[in-house]
Scaffold this active site. Structure first.
Site, PDB file in Angstrom:
ATOM      1  CB  THR A 164     -14.570  -0.109   5.412  1.00 18.59           C
ATOM      2  OG1 THR A 164     -13.667   0.055   6.506  1.00 18.59           O
ATOM      3  CG2 THR A 164     -15.661   0.936   5.509  1.00 18.59           C
ATOM      4  CE  LYS A 190     -14.950   0.809   9.614  1.00 16.69           C
ATOM      5  NZ  LYS A 190     -13.750   1.525   8.997  1.00 16.69           N
ATOM      6  CB  THR A 201      -8.188   5.686  14.522  1.00 15.56           C
ATOM      7  OG1 THR A 201      -7.429   5.182  15.613  1.00 15.56           O
ATOM      8  CG2 THR A 201      -7.594   7.004  14.169  1.00 15.56           C
ATOM      9  CD  GLU A 282      -6.497  -1.414   6.164  1.00 16.99           C
ATOM     10  OE1 GLU A 282      -7.630  -1.055   5.790  1.00 16.99           O
ATOM     11  OE2 GLU A 282      -5.463  -0.718   5.986  1.00 16.99           O
ATOM     12  CG  ASN A 405      -4.384   0.497   3.010  1.00 17.72           C
ATOM     13  OD1 ASN A 405      -5.324   1.243   3.227  1.00 17.72           O
ATOM     14  ND2 ASN A 405      -3.906  -0.347   3.910  1.00 17.72           N
ATOM     15  CB  SER A 410      -9.611  -0.644  -7.638  1.00 17.48           C
ATOM     16  OG  SER A 410      -9.034  -1.569  -6.764  1.00 17.48           O
TER      17      SER A 410
END
Length: 410
Positions: A164, A190, A201, A282, A405, A410
């Site tokens: 993702t 992933k 997680t 991230e 995030n 979007s």
């Protein structure tokens, strides 16, 4: 969502060459669940006689695929039939109520029909946006193509299909000899955000040609999970969709129940995949190891380590290359673990910055600050109140995390 730059902590050389695991074949396809122009569904077909184990998120809002996998784990309806794993990215099929359960039912039924398996032998995983109905028809429409393209050497496309916000596909492997016969392990994962220990997680799929009965494999995976996927955190947030499934095809004919070499090899693969998830955190620019020694017990040690690893103040100081060890003191104090202020010690790498509850004699701000410019940081906390110890891994917290995030849907 805009394209995300490759993590600066990504492994050199890209996705590793993983060994073929006899008894399992893979395929990937672009179903357009959310992402366009890239594979977003993967299928793994597993030969009869395999053992399947797993650990899953403990979230109270876990997804329909997680609940379905948990219900099926350990079931073998027909020993002459194999198993299958189907995973989609872009939509987590979480917080989707009866619609989510029905989608899993339709997907697993179609996979079972396509591969001639009992439906109870089909496991699914979904990852992506929470709360949106899964367009499962897009997935089932691809099953014939996936079946026709199954190949034993297609694990790399499968790893890419489950990403993702990941910036790189994650893989790890090990090959050992037991009584002169090779045994292979290959795993993919992933994970990038919504990463905090409560099983793991992320999504993780590990395959081996070793022979081991299901209850032994389950015990092994559950035990090794605690010091690997359950010892990492990116942002303290536990996902609704976390799943780790391990498959032993038995194709090597080598029985590994109780074998220490196999356990060590599996541990190495699980730890490497866990580290890759942190390295792809991230917005991450630093890989951080936090070691706690001398705690009242191991549970307290892990409590302290996670308090440090999850602290926004600690993580932003690391991002800013600020040797602000006072934030470690704060994190220890708030953890709830047994602590004695006057016995506490802290080190950044080999640099002791605090000892016996006070700034270390000879402390050099210049040396500590220089150490913080490294991409890999080790922080050691000496509690001085017992023999408990723990290690967790995390990353820094940068503006990149916010950017990724803020526009995720979007």
């Amino acid at each position: 969502m805009a394209d995300i730059a490759l993590s600066p902590l990504a492994p050199a050389g890209g996705f590793p060459a993983l060994p073929v695991i006899d008894g399992v074949r893979f395929a990937a396809a672009a179903a357009g669940v959310k992402y366009q122009g890239r594979a977003d569904v993967m299928l793994a077909e597993i030969a009869p006689g395999a053992s399947v184990a797993g650990v899953f998120t403990q979230s109270a809002t876990r997804s329909a695929p997680v609940l379905d996998c948990q219900a099926k784990l350990g079931q073998v309806e027909d020993t002459d039939k194999g198993f299958a794993i189907l995973v989609n990215s872009g939509n987590s099929n979480a917080f989707t109520g009866r619609n989510g359960t029905a989608a899993v039912e339709r997907i697993t039924a179609r996979v079972a029909e396509t591969l001639d398996l009992p439906q109870t032998h089909v496991y699914t995983g979904s990852t992506g946006v929470i709360g949106e109905p899964l367009p499962d028809d897009k997935i089932t429409d691809m099953l014939d193509q996936l079946r026709d393209e199954l190949a034993e050497d297609a694990i790399a496309p499968a790893a890419a299909a489950i990403m993702t916000t990941d910036t790189f596909a994650k893989g790890a492997s090990a090959e050992i000899e037991i009584n002169g016969t090779p045994v292979k392990i290959a795993g993919i994962a992933k994970g990038s955000g919504m990463i905090a220990p409560d099983m793991a997680t992320m999504l993780v799929y590990i395959f081996t040609d070793a022979q081991i009965v299901q209850d032994q494999l389950q015990a092994l995976v559950s035990g090794l999970n605690e010091g690997t996927f359950n010892a990492i955190t990116v942002d303290s947030d536990t996902s609704t969709s976390d799943s780790l499934i391990a498959v032993a095809t038995g194709a090597s004919g080598v029985e590994v129940g109780g074998d220490s070499a196999f356990e060590a090899a599996l541990h190495g693969v699980m730890r490497e995949l866990a580290h890759q998830v942190v390295r792809d955190g991230e917005g991450a620019t630093k890989f951080v190891e936090i070691v706690v020694n001398g705690a009242a017990d191991d549970a307290d040690a892990k409590r302290v380590a996670l308090s440090c690893a999850n602290s926004p103040l600690v993580k932003t100081a690391i991002a800013g290359e600020d040797a602000n060890w006072g934030r470690i003191v704060m994190a220890v104090g708030k953890s709830g673990a047994k602590a004695d202020r006057d016995k506490l010690g802290i080190a950044f790498g080999d640099i002791v910055v605090a000892e016996n509850g006070w700034r270390a004699e000879g402390y050099s701000e210049e040396a500590a600050s220089a150490y913080m410019t490294n991409q890999e940081i080790k922080i050691t906390v000496e509690m001085g109140v017992g023999i408990g110890s723990a290690t967790v891994w995390t990353c820094d917290l940068t503006h990149g995390y916010i950017s990724i995030n803020a526009d995720y849907r979007s």
